[in-house]
Motif scaffolding. Structure first.
Motif, PDB file in Angstrom:
ATOM      1  N   SER A  13      35.048  37.675  37.062  1.00  0.00           N
ATOM      2  CA  SER A  13      34.562  37.317  35.736  1.00  0.00           C
ATOM      3  C   SER A  13      35.708  36.592  35.014  1.00  0.00           C
ATOM      4  N   ALA A  14      35.552  36.104  33.812  1.00  0.00           N
ATOM      5  CA  ALA A  14      34.308  35.921  33.077  1.00  0.00           C
ATOM      6  C   ALA A  14      33.759  34.543  33.427  1.00  0.00           C
ATOM      7  N   MET A  15      32.657  34.154  32.782  1.00  0.00           N
ATOM      8  CA  MET A  15      31.959  32.951  33.194  1.00  0.00           C
ATOM      9  C   MET A  15      32.862  31.713  33.213  1.00  0.00           C
ATOM     10  N   GLY A  16      33.586  31.469  32.129  1.00  0.00           N
ATOM     11  CA  GLY A  16      34.452  30.305  32.078  1.00  0.00           C
ATOM     12  C   GLY A  16      35.566  30.352  33.091  1.00  0.00           C
ATOM     13  N   ASP A  17      36.123  31.546  33.309  1.00  0.00           N
ATOM     14  CA  ASP A  17      37.209  31.706  34.274  1.00  0.00           C
ATOM     15  C   ASP A  17      36.726  31.470  35.702  1.00  0.00           C
ATOM     16  N   VAL A  18      35.503  31.928  35.996  1.00  0.00           N
ATOM     17  CA  VAL A  18      34.943  31.680  37.324  1.00  0.00           C
ATOM     18  C   VAL A  18      34.693  30.180  37.496  1.00  0.00           C
ATOM     19  N   ALA A  86      43.177  35.877  55.207  1.00  0.00           N
ATOM     20  CA  ALA A  86      44.059  35.868  54.041  1.00  0.00           C
ATOM     21  C   ALA A  86      43.246  36.097  52.776  1.00  0.00           C
ATOM     22  N   VAL A  87      43.950  36.484  51.707  1.00  0.00           N
ATOM     23  CA  VAL A  87      43.305  36.754  50.419  1.00  0.00           C
ATOM     24  C   VAL A  87      43.974  35.920  49.340  1.00  0.00           C
ATOM     25  N   ALA A  88      43.141  35.190  48.571  1.00  0.00           N
ATOM     26  CA  ALA A  88      43.603  34.467  47.389  1.00  0.00           C
ATOM     27  C   ALA A  88      43.003  35.166  46.175  1.00  0.00           C
ATOM     28  N   ASP A  89      43.830  35.905  45.463  1.00  0.00           N
ATOM     29  CA  ASP A  89      43.361  36.685  44.317  1.00  0.00           C
ATOM     30  C   ASP A  89      43.564  35.854  43.048  1.00  0.00           C
ATOM     31  N   LEU A  90      42.490  35.241  42.579  1.00  0.00           N
ATOM     32  CA  LEU A  90      42.554  34.402  41.381  1.00  0.00           C
ATOM     33  C   LEU A  90      42.214  35.187  40.117  1.00  0.00           C
ATOM     34  N   HIS A  91      42.110  36.496  40.243  1.00  0.00           N
ATOM     35  CA  HIS A  91      41.794  37.355  39.096  1.00  0.00           C
ATOM     36  C   HIS A  91      42.963  38.269  38.742  1.00  0.00           C
ATOM     37  N   ASN A  92      43.508  38.940  39.748  1.00  0.00           N
ATOM     38  CA  ASN A  92      44.682  39.797  39.579  1.00  0.00           C
ATOM     39  C   ASN A  92      44.444  40.898  38.545  1.00  0.00           C
ATOM     40  N   VAL A  93      43.356  41.638  38.756  1.00  0.00           N
ATOM     41  CA  VAL A  93      43.042  42.825  37.956  1.00  0.00           C
ATOM     42  C   VAL A  93      43.005  44.024  38.898  1.00  0.00           C
ATOM     43  N   LEU A  94      42.796  45.214  38.339  1.00  0.00           N
ATOM     44  CA  LEU A  94      42.913  46.430  39.146  1.00  0.00           C
ATOM     45  C   LEU A  94      42.012  46.385  40.379  1.00  0.00           C
ATOM     46  N   ARG A  95      40.749  45.989  40.211  1.00  0.00           N
ATOM     47  CA  ARG A  95      39.834  45.958  41.353  1.00  0.00           C
ATOM     48  C   ARG A  95      40.358  45.054  42.460  1.00  0.00           C
ATOM     49  N   SER A  96      40.707  43.831  42.086  1.00  0.00           N
ATOM     50  CA  SER A  96      41.140  42.882  43.112  1.00  0.00           C
ATOM     51  C   SER A  96      42.487  43.293  43.708  1.00  0.00           C
ATOM     52  N   LYS A  97      43.339  43.925  42.903  1.00  0.00           N
ATOM     53  CA  LYS A  97      44.639  44.386  43.411  1.00  0.00           C
ATOM     54  C   LYS A  97      44.456  45.439  44.506  1.00  0.00           C
ATOM     55  N   ILE A  98      43.503  46.330  44.281  1.00  0.00           N
ATOM     56  CA  ILE A  98      43.271  47.395  45.274  1.00  0.00           C
ATOM     57  C   ILE A  98      42.810  46.802  46.593  1.00  0.00           C
ATOM     58  N   VAL A  99      41.807  45.930  46.534  1.00  0.00           N
ATOM     59  CA  VAL A  99      41.277  45.332  47.772  1.00  0.00           C
ATOM     60  C   VAL A  99      42.339  44.436  48.418  1.00  0.00           C
ATOM     61  N   PHE A 112      48.484  36.060  44.804  1.00  0.00           N
ATOM     62  CA  PHE A 112      47.745  36.340  43.575  1.00  0.00           C
ATOM     63  C   PHE A 112      48.231  35.445  42.448  1.00  0.00           C
ATOM     64  N   VAL A 113      47.356  35.251  41.473  1.00  0.00           N
ATOM     65  CA  VAL A 113      47.642  34.342  40.375  1.00  0.00           C
ATOM     66  C   VAL A 113      48.632  34.970  39.397  1.00  0.00           C
ATOM     67  N   ASP A 114      49.560  34.165  38.948  1.00  0.00           N
ATOM     68  CA  ASP A 114      50.480  34.537  37.876  1.00  0.00           C
ATOM     69  C   ASP A 114      49.851  34.038  36.579  1.00  0.00           C
ATOM     70  N   LYS A 115      49.448  34.943  35.721  1.00  0.00           N
ATOM     71  CA  LYS A 115      48.726  34.555  34.504  1.00  0.00           C
ATOM     72  C   LYS A 115      49.634  34.011  33.407  1.00  0.00           C
ATOM     73  N   GLY A 116      50.931  34.081  33.595  1.00  0.00           N
ATOM     74  CA  GLY A 116      51.860  33.500  32.625  1.00  0.00           C
ATOM     75  C   GLY A 116      51.846  34.195  31.276  1.00  0.00           C
ATOM     76  N   ARG A 117      51.758  35.490  31.301  1.00  0.00           N
ATOM     77  CA  ARG A 117      51.620  36.236  30.039  1.00  0.00           C
ATOM     78  C   ARG A 117      52.807  36.029  29.093  1.00  0.00           C
ATOM     79  N   ALA A 118      54.008  35.939  29.620  1.00  0.00           N
ATOM     80  CA  ALA A 118      55.189  35.784  28.761  1.00  0.00           C
ATOM     81  C   ALA A 118      55.160  34.458  28.015  1.00  0.00           C
ATOM     82  N   GLU A 119      54.827  33.379  28.733  1.00  0.00           N
ATOM     83  CA  GLU A 119      54.756  32.062  28.093  1.00  0.00           C
ATOM     84  C   GLU A 119      53.643  32.008  27.045  1.00  0.00           C
ATOM     85  N   LYS A 120      52.520  32.652  27.369  1.00  0.00           N
ATOM     86  CA  LYS A 120      51.385  32.652  26.431  1.00  0.00           C
ATOM     87  C   LYS A 120      51.701  33.474  25.183  1.00  0.00           C
ATOM     88  N   LYS A 121      52.429  34.566  25.382  1.00  0.00           N
ATOM     89  CA  LYS A 121      52.835  35.380  24.233  1.00  0.00           C
ATOM     90  C   LYS A 121      53.761  34.583  23.326  1.00  0.00           C
TER      91      LYS A 121
END
Length: 345
Positions: A13-18, A86-99, A112-121
């Motif tokens: 999810s969400a729609m735009g992110d997908v 191989a696995v490409a995790d473009l979400h990087n949330v708890l569910r996808s991290k577990i799998v 897995f995707v680096d969401k860049g939280r520090a730069e966005k903050k």
């Protein structure tokens, strides 16, 4: 390590992110035709990926089979049966991290995707704001595949051909003899929504041109009621919401000449289909990396930072700042109309 021939891709999810994953995956499929992709996402999003060669869609069942921790174990086993390398995790949330971790422990390569939280903050904070563009989500998705050994080029993108319109769709739209404009005036948070009275003026002004046909998109009874008010009394303005299936709405969007959208999923859906997109920005800003695919800042109309210097105040629009409730009123209706008209030349 064996050569990678099958990659499972996570974005639930969400729609735009997908929707933002689609241009990257379409480019991957064209540039690596011998590598299979399996996209794991919610069933609703399956139509996004239709027509991409060598790509299968795996509908996750979060209500029953794949619900909870043990459901994720079942998801891992279900995917393992497909022969994933191989696995490409473009979400990087708890569910996808577990799998993803289960695949890593079994010896598969993962990234897995680096969401860049520090730069966005840094971009959205009040003090010591660093007002400069951060890496786009498309570049972040590219980096995931690079870590798996696949460079993806997004220049000169390939888009699907315009969808054929069914009789049911044509009963609503009519044959296309005019310029088709889509307008999606809603977003998840009010801070990203252009005021209704101003949007009414934009629509009224555009509707004066009988060479334009305007389609209004949204969802749910409340939004449909507003859309009907925006369309009232204008023969060339049509509310699409609530009248067609989602797949049919996508077909209309693929035939638009331009889409006007907030910072919302509709902008990314139109962009993934190769449509020109004009976006309006309030509390958020395209510098946060969510500018629609293959679009430029020329068509991203932002609120006036001269009047509202703390903008952007949020990445997703969920944070409210006192005194900034009317930030989007600083976007002149004349500018919105002029940019749309310019894109239709």
């Amino acid at each position: 390590m064996r050569k990678i021939k099958h990659i499972v891709v996570f974005r639930l999810s969400a729609m735009g992110d997908v929707a933002m994953t689609v241009p990257v995956l379409r480019a991957f499929a064209a540039q690596y035709p011998d590598v299979k992709l399996t996209v794991v996402s919610r069933p609703f999003f399956k139509p996004f990926f239709d027509g991409i060669p060598n790509l299968d869609f795996f509908a996750i069942d979060l209500k029953e089979r794949h619900k909870g921790f043990f459901g994720l174990i079942r998801l891992y086993k279900d995917l393992k049966k497909l022969g994933v390398d191989a696995v490409a995790d473009l979400h990087n949330v708890l569910r996808s991290k577990i799998v993803r971790s289960l695949f890593a422990w079994s010896g598969k390569k993962t990234a897995f995707v680096d969401k860049g939280r520090a730069e966005k903050k840094a971009l959205t904070r009040v003090e010591n704001k660093i007002f400069k563009p951060v890496k786009s989500m498309f570049e972040r998705h590219k980096q995931v595949f690079k870590e798996l050994g696949f460079e993806i080029r997004l220049e000169n993108p390939i888009f699907p051909k315009k969808a054929d319109l069914t009789e049911e769709i044509l009963n609503l739209t009519g044959e296309k003899h005019k310029k088709w404009i889509g307008i999606a005036p809603f977003a998840q948070y009010d801070s990203k929504v252009y005021p209704q009275d101003l949007m009414q003026q934009v629509i009224d002004k555009l509707a004066e041109n009988q060479d334009y046909k305007i389609f209004l998109f949204g969802g749910g009874n409340k939004e449909i009621e507003i859309l009907d008010k925006l369309a009232a009394g204008k023969e060339n303005v049509i509310t699409v919401a609530g009248k067609l299936k989602f797949e049919e709405e996508l077909k209309i969007i693929s035939n638009l000449d331009v889409m006007l959208s907030m910072d919302s999923g509709n902008s990314h859906i139109a962009a993934m289909l190769g449509i020109k997109v004009i976006t309006l920005w309030g509390a958020t800003h395209p510098y946060a990396g969510f500018l629609s695919f293959n679009q430029t800042m020329d068509t991203a109309i932002v609120s006036d930072r001269g009047k509202y210097p703390l903008l952007p105040t949020s990445i997703y629009g969920n944070k409210k700042v006192e005194g900034y409730e009317d930030a989007m009123r600083s976007i002149p209706i004349e500018k919105v109309v002029a940019v749309i008209q310019d894109q239709l030349k």
